[in-house]
Scaffold this motif. Sequence first.
Motif, PDB file in Angstrom:
ATOM      1  N   ARG A   1       0.949  -1.101   0.146  1.00  0.00           N
ATOM      2  CA  ARG A   1      -0.067   0.059   0.089  1.00  0.00           C
ATOM      3  C   ARG A   1       0.967   1.382   0.073  1.00  0.00           C
ATOM      4  N   ALA A   2       0.703   1.770  -0.905  1.00  0.00           N
ATOM      5  CA  ALA A   2       1.584   3.049  -1.352  1.00  0.00           C
ATOM      6  C   ALA A   2       1.276   4.228  -0.764  1.00  0.00           C
ATOM      7  N   THR A   3       2.072   4.918   0.052  1.00  0.00           N
ATOM      8  CA  THR A   3       1.728   6.259   0.877  1.00  0.00           C
ATOM      9  C   THR A   3       2.496   7.401   0.150  1.00  0.00           C
ATOM     10  N   GLY A   4       3.544   7.243  -0.629  1.00  0.00           N
ATOM     11  CA  GLY A   4       4.422   8.336  -1.246  1.00  0.00           C
ATOM     12  C   GLY A   4       4.581   8.507  -2.566  1.00  0.00           C
ATOM     13  N   GLN A   5       5.007   9.311  -3.159  1.00  0.00           N
ATOM     14  CA  GLN A   5       4.780   9.612  -4.655  1.00  0.00           C
ATOM     15  C   GLN A   5       5.715   8.405  -5.424  1.00  0.00           C
ATOM     16  N   THR A   6       6.904   7.769  -4.900  1.00  0.00           N
ATOM     17  CA  THR A   6       7.660   6.728  -5.549  1.00  0.00           C
ATOM     18  C   THR A   6       6.784   5.509  -5.551  1.00  0.00           C
ATOM     19  N   GLY A   7       6.334   5.112  -4.133  1.00  0.00           N
ATOM     20  CA  GLY A   7       5.453   3.994  -4.054  1.00  0.00           C
ATOM     21  C   GLY A   7       4.184   3.998  -4.949  1.00  0.00           C
ATOM     22  N   ILE A   8       3.583   5.368  -5.321  1.00  0.00           N
ATOM     23  CA  ILE A   8       2.597   5.181  -6.168  1.00  0.00           C
ATOM     24  C   ILE A   8       2.919   5.007  -7.533  1.00  0.00           C
ATOM     25  N   MET A   9       4.049   5.504  -7.869  1.00  0.00           N
ATOM     26  CA  MET A   9       4.583   5.290  -9.263  1.00  0.00           C
ATOM     27  C   MET A   9       4.765   3.919  -9.617  1.00  0.00           C
ATOM     28  N   ILE A  10       5.368   3.251  -8.583  1.00  0.00           N
ATOM     29  CA  ILE A  10       5.667   1.665  -8.626  1.00  0.00           C
ATOM     30  C   ILE A  10       4.316   0.803  -8.387  1.00  0.00           C
ATOM     31  N   ALA A  11       3.297   1.174  -7.626  1.00  0.00           N
ATOM     32  CA  ALA A  11       2.249   0.461  -7.179  1.00  0.00           C
ATOM     33  C   ALA A  11       0.993   0.687  -8.228  1.00  0.00           C
ATOM     34  N   GLY A  12       1.149   1.872  -8.762  1.00  0.00           N
ATOM     35  CA  GLY A  12       0.065   2.214 -10.020  1.00  0.00           C
ATOM     36  C   GLY A  12      -1.000   2.793  -9.206  1.00  0.00           C
ATOM     37  N   GLU A  13      -0.976   3.063  -7.821  1.00  0.00           N
ATOM     38  CA  GLU A  13      -2.187   3.318  -7.077  1.00  0.00           C
ATOM     39  C   GLU A  13      -1.625   3.665  -5.532  1.00  0.00           C
ATOM     40  N   GLY A  14      -2.389   4.460  -4.802  1.00  0.00           N
ATOM     41  CA  GLY A  14      -1.791   4.753  -3.317  1.00  0.00           C
ATOM     42  C   GLY A  14      -2.452   6.277  -3.119  1.00  0.00           C
ATOM     43  N   VAL A  15      -2.036   6.618  -2.064  1.00  0.00           N
ATOM     44  CA  VAL A  15      -2.483   7.929  -1.459  1.00  0.00           C
ATOM     45  C   VAL A  15      -1.264   8.608  -1.160  1.00  0.00           C
ATOM     46  N   ALA A  16      -0.870   9.606  -1.563  1.00  0.00           N
ATOM     47  CA  ALA A  16       0.415  10.628  -1.121  1.00  0.00           C
ATOM     48  C   ALA A  16      -0.010  11.107   0.299  1.00  0.00           C
ATOM     49  N   ILE A  17       0.255  10.374   1.219  1.00  0.00           N
ATOM     50  CA  ILE A  17      -0.285  10.870   2.591  1.00  0.00           C
ATOM     51  C   ILE A  17       0.146  12.218   3.091  1.00  0.00           C
ATOM     52  N   ASP A  18       1.343  12.682   2.752  1.00  0.00           N
ATOM     53  CA  ASP A  18       1.850  13.775   3.220  1.00  0.00           C
ATOM     54  C   ASP A  18       1.071  15.243   2.429  1.00  0.00           C
ATOM     55  N   ALA A  19       0.334  14.662   1.608  1.00  0.00           N
ATOM     56  CA  ALA A  19      -0.470  15.918   0.565  1.00  0.00           C
ATOM     57  C   ALA A  19      -1.805  15.775   1.076  1.00  0.00           C
ATOM     58  N   VAL A  20      -2.176  15.047   1.909  1.00  0.00           N
ATOM     59  CA  VAL A  20      -3.588  14.864   2.473  1.00  0.00           C
ATOM     60  C   VAL A  20      -3.745  16.183   3.438  1.00  0.00           C
ATOM     61  N   VAL A  21      -5.149  16.835   3.451  1.00  0.00           N
ATOM     62  CA  VAL A  21      -5.141  17.676   4.519  1.00  0.00           C
ATOM     63  C   VAL A  21      -5.116  17.283   5.737  1.00  0.00           C
ATOM     64  N   ALA A  22      -4.533  17.950   6.753  1.00  0.00           N
ATOM     65  CA  ALA A  22      -4.062  17.338   7.990  1.00  0.00           C
ATOM     66  C   ALA A  22      -5.207  16.473   8.744  1.00  0.00           C
ATOM     67  N   ASP A  23      -6.178  17.051   8.910  1.00  0.00           N
ATOM     68  CA  ASP A  23      -7.540  16.584   9.624  1.00  0.00           C
ATOM     69  C   ASP A  23      -7.627  15.124   9.156  1.00  0.00           C
ATOM     70  N   PHE A  24      -7.236  14.758   7.807  1.00  0.00           N
ATOM     71  CA  PHE A  24      -7.663  13.489   7.304  1.00  0.00           C
ATOM     72  C   PHE A  24      -6.677  12.471   7.003  1.00  0.00           C
ATOM     73  N   ILE A  25      -5.611  12.618   7.748  1.00  0.00           N
ATOM     74  CA  ILE A  25      -4.417  11.749   7.634  1.00  0.00           C
ATOM     75  C   ILE A  25      -4.939  10.346   7.803  1.00  0.00           C
ATOM     76  N   SER A  26      -5.256  10.292   9.180  1.00  0.00           N
ATOM     77  CA  SER A  26      -5.792   8.752   9.361  1.00  0.00           C
ATOM     78  C   SER A  26      -6.833   8.366   8.716  1.00  0.00           C
ATOM     79  N   GLY A  27      -7.733   8.983   8.338  1.00  0.00           N
ATOM     80  CA  GLY A  27      -8.966   8.630   7.792  1.00  0.00           C
ATOM     81  C   GLY A  27      -8.392   8.300   6.238  1.00  0.00           C
ATOM     82  N   ALA A  28      -7.628   8.807   5.629  1.00  0.00           N
ATOM     83  CA  ALA A  28      -7.124   8.547   4.285  1.00  0.00           C
ATOM     84  C   ALA A  28      -6.365   7.257   4.358  1.00  0.00           C
ATOM     85  N   VAL A  29      -5.716   6.868   5.427  1.00  0.00           N
ATOM     86  CA  VAL A  29      -5.029   5.726   5.496  1.00  0.00           C
ATOM     87  C   VAL A  29      -6.211   4.472   5.972  1.00  0.00           C
ATOM     88  N   GLU A  30      -7.253   4.890   6.558  1.00  0.00           N
ATOM     89  CA  GLU A  30      -8.221   3.696   6.667  1.00  0.00           C
ATOM     90  C   GLU A  30      -8.731   3.621   5.378  1.00  0.00           C
TER      91      GLU A  30
END
Lengths: 330, 330
Positions: free
Chosen positions: A172-201
Motif C-alpha cells: 500500500r503506497a503512501t508516497g510519490q515513488t510508491g504510487i508510481m511503482i504500485a500504480g495506485e495509493g495515497v500521497a499521505i503527506d499531501a492530504v489535508v491534516a484533518d484527514f491523515i488517519s482517515g485517508a489511511v483507513e
Amino acid sequence: MQPPYLLFLGDVGDQLAAKTAHGILEWRRTWCLGQLRLPGCKADLGLPELSPAEARARGARTMIVAVANSGGVLAEHWVSTIVTALEAGLDVASGLHQRLGDFPAIAAAAARCGRTLTDVRHPKQRFKTGTGVRRPGKRLLTVGTDCSCGKKYTALAIEREMRARGWKADFRATGQTGIMIAGEGVAIDAVVADFISGAVEWLTPANDPDHWDVIEGQGSLFHPAFAGVSLGLLHGAQPDALVLCHEPTRRHMRGLPQQPLPSLEDCIELNLRCARLTNPDVRLVGLSINTANLPEGEREDYLARLSAEYGLPAVDPIATGVAPIVDRLP
Amino acid sequence: MQPPYLLFLGDVGDQLAAKTAHGILEWRRTWCLGQLRLPGCKADLGLPELSPAEARARGARTMIVAVANSGGVLAEHWVSTIVTALEAGLDVASGLHQRLGDFPAIAAAAARCGRTLTDVRHPKQRFKTGTGVRRPGKRLLTVGTDCSCGKKYTALAIEREMRARGWKADFRATGQTGIMIAGEGVAIDAVVADFISGAVEWLTPANDPDHWDVIEGQGSLFHPAFAGVSLGLLHGAQPDALVLCHEPTRRHMRGLPQQPLPSLEDCIELNLRCARLTNPDVRLVGLSINTANLPEGEREDYLARLSAEYGLPAVDPIATGVAPIVDRLP
C-alpha cells in the motif's frame, strides 16, 4: 501514468534527491528507458541519456519528474524541459507538491499537444476523518528513525516475499515513488491534516482475515517537520506488525543538521506505545537496516548484534533479504 | 470578516456542535447581534432570533456559519439560507472544510450581490516544511486529553490574564473559532499534512525574549483521527510551557464511542516526551479543567486533589480563572 518512462532528474544536488527515480528503476526496471538530466545534476541512474524526442522514438509514453525535495517545489528552470517533453508527445507525471498545471507554460503546452499531466501528490478522493475502529485483515507498517531510510523498499520487499510464498498480500503506497511503482495509493503527506488517519483507513480497508496489507511508512515520529504525518499514518494503519527501518551511519535527521537521530530503543518504544491506541496487539517483528554505507565487512556483526539485543530478525533488505522477518509473522 | 455578526447555527444536533458560535459570543459579545436557526436546531445562544434582513437592518455586516462538525461538511439544505443572507447584503464567513464558493448557488449569489465569501479554514499562505530550529520568545501551548475540552478557552484566558499584568502576549489561533475571535491565525487542521509544523513555525515567529505566544492547541495525541495534527502542532510550537486541558466527566473520545480517554498521567507524559524533541526545556505549568458538568459542589475537591497530585495549579478557567497558572511562569 502509462509506461514506459523517461526519468527526468533536473539538476538535483545528490543521489538521495533522485530517490523517486531510483525506486522506480529498482522495482520496475523494464519500464525505464532512459534518463534526462540538466547541467549540474549530481544524480545518475546509469540509464541512457535521452532527449524527450529520442525517448518517444524508443517508445516512451510518460516523462516522470522523478525527484524529491523538501517542500516539493518544481524549479522554474525545469519548465522549458517539461514543455519540450509535452511537445515531443510524452505525458508528464510529477510527485512534487506544486502542480504541473499551475505553471501556465506547462498547462498551455499540455492543452496544445493534447497530453496528460498527472500530479501524484494531489489525491482526487474526498476522505473522511478517521475512526480507529478495528478492521478485519492483517497489516504491517514500516516505520523509521528518519526519512529516506528504507521504509518503502522494505515494504516492497516484504510484499514480494509474501507473494512468493503464496500469501495474499498488497503493498500500500503512501508516497510519490510508491504510487508510481504500485500504480495506485495515497500521497499521505499531501492530504489535508484533518484527514491523515482517515485517508489511511481508506487506503487499507477491511480485508480477508488472512490478507496482509504491507503499508509504506513515512517520515519518523522524531522528525520535527513530519512527525504528524507519521503519527496519523500509524493510527490509521492500526498495524498488527511494525518493522523498524534505520540507516546506521546517519549523523542527524535528513535536512536538519541540528537534529540528532533517536536511539533505536526510543524509536521502538514510542512507535509501539502510540500504535497501541488503535491496535493494542501491535508487535515489533523485525529491524530493517540499510547497511550500504557501513564500512566493508561490518554488516554481519552489526546485524547479529542488533538481532541479539532485540531478540528479533535484523536484516538488510537488499543484502540479506527480508525472509527472516516474514518467517515470524502469524 | 467585518463585525458585527449574525451567527448561523443551521440545524445542528447539540450545543457542542455550535462551539464556534459559543466561542465568538464569549470573547466578542459586542460583535454578536443575533442568531439564525433552522427547524430542528438543538443549539441556542440566547441571542435574538434574526432573519438576514433584520440583522442587516440592525447593522450586521457578516453572517458567520458558526458550527463545527466532524469532517467540516456544509449541509446542502443550508445553501438557500446562505444565499438569502448574501441577497440581504451580508458577507458570509465559514470555518468548515468545504468552501462556500464550491456551491454554485452561493458563488453565483456572492458575485451577483457583490458580497465577500471567507473560508477561514483555507489558508492563503504558502508554508515551508518545519525545521525545529529554536526561535527567540516564549511560547505556551494548551494540550488536551480530547477535542473540545477547553484548549482555546484556556489560551484566550491566559492571554487576557497576561495582558492584564502588562505582559507582552499574543493569542495564536489554530482553529476556525479562534481565528474568528483573533481576526487572524492558521486553521492548522486544514493545512497540507507535510506543512503542519512549518505552518506553526510561521504562526509563532521569533519574538522578543520576554514576549509570550499563547498558542491554541488542537485535538489530542490520543485521538485516533487527529493525533497527527496535535503532534505537528506540538513540534512546531516548541513550547516552553504546556497546560493540560481536560473534561473530567467525558466517558469516551468525542465522536468515538469505542475509544476511551487517556489518563491524565499518560497524556502529560506523552506530551512532554514528544515536546522535548524541539524544546528540551519544556515544562507542564498547570491543569485547566472544564468542571461545568461535575456534580454540584465537587469542583473544589476535584481541583485540590489534582493540584496536590501533580504539584501544580489546577484551575477551571471559567470558575476560578487562570491566574495561578500565570503566577508560575518565568
